[in-house]
Design an enzyme around this catalytic site. Structure first.
Site, PDB file in Angstrom:
ATOM      1  CG  HIS A  47      44.462  37.171  34.092  1.00 14.62           C
ATOM      2  ND1 HIS A  47      45.725  37.289  34.621  1.00 14.62           N
ATOM      3  CD2 HIS A  47      44.249  38.290  33.355  1.00 14.62           C
ATOM      4  CE1 HIS A  47      46.266  38.434  34.227  1.00 14.62           C
ATOM      5  NE2 HIS A  47      45.398  39.058  33.458  1.00 14.62           N
ATOM      6  CD  GLN A 147      42.601  43.606  28.380  1.00 12.95           C
ATOM      7  OE1 GLN A 147      42.031  42.638  27.909  1.00 12.95           O
ATOM      8  NE2 GLN A 147      42.899  43.686  29.668  1.00 12.95           N
TER       9      GLN A 147
END
Length: 253
Positions: A47, A147
């Site tokens: 990101h 994750q």
């Protein structure tokens, strides 16, 4: 021993570790957070605008300051590169199944794994480390954080946690919140998912990693067994300090 070489051991032992995301593609954030006393950093390729070169620079800074550095890669194809560049481990987003977890875990290991071999890298001290020493050290030290951030992954979270080579489950509450679509302050489905992921990690005797914005969040997640806390980011700290400083001056002049 260095903090980098013992990070995985400390994580698996349940030590409480506090790090932060790096969003700005320079060496400066790494140096500042290391100097501030953080236990680790997470370079965010997913990101933030980190490419291979800027990631390499941030990892060099981490090595210079002996601060463990994980990299959140956009996908598993980036694992080999960041390990070769000297990452302590990798945060792999969107791990949905145990089959995926096994495939990714193999990319972290030479023995009985699928990691491509090279010592002509920072990780291999540019051929300065003998082959079998490099293999033993890397296999012992590289950290795989999976994750869990998709509702579909909850169906297999216990099996994912049980995969050999998965060291920690990172609870992706942001993506889970967006996926469930509940705009309330504390969506019940996200809380239940958080508790389920934490329980799966505890049963498998794996570490629990979380993102937190403050100590109150950290205390709640600690009560669920979390021991690895990613606090805000370099950008978050910059914005917070800038707003506080600006507010202070405007109130007094």
């Amino acid at each position: 021993m260095s903090r980098t070489s013992t990070f995985r051991q400390r994580m698996l032992a349940g030590d409480k570790l506090v790090g932060s995301f790096l969003k700005t593609p320079t060496s400066h954030g790494t140096e500042i957070l290391a100097g501030a006393g953080f236990d680790f950093v997470v370079i965010d390729q997913e990101h933030a605008p980190f490419d291979r070169t800027t990631t390499d620079i941030a990892l060099l800074a981490a090595r210079g300051h002996d601060i463990p550095a994980l990299v959140r890669v956009p996908g598993p194809e980036g694992i080999l590169s960041v390990l070769d560049c000297g990452a302590t481990g990798v945060l792999v987003p969107h791990v949905k199944t145990a089959a995926e977890a096994r495939e990714y875990a193999a990319l972290f290991r030479y023995r009985n794994g699928a990691r491509g071999f090279a010592t002509s890298t920072r990780a291999g001290a540019y051929t300065g480390v003998p082959m079998w020493q490099h293999i033993a050290e890397q296999d012992a030290q590289m950290t795989f954080v999976a994750q869990i951030e998709d509702p579909i992954a909850l169906d297999e979270v216990e099996a994912i946690a049980a995969v050999d080579g998965v060291d920690s489950l990172f609870i992706g509450r942001g993506d889970l919140t967006a996926a469930f679509g509940d705009e309330s302050k504390e969506p019940p489905a996200v809380i239940r998912a958080t508790e389920r992921i934490a329980e799966a990690a505890r049963k498998a005797r794996k570490s629990i990693s979380v993102f937190v914005g403050n100590g109150t969040e950290a205390a709640w997640l600690r009560s669920l067994g979390a021991n690895v806390f990613v606090l805000s980011s370099d950008q978050g700290f910059l914005r917070q300090a800038a707003m506080q400083g600006l507010r202070d001056v405007r109130e007094k002049v």
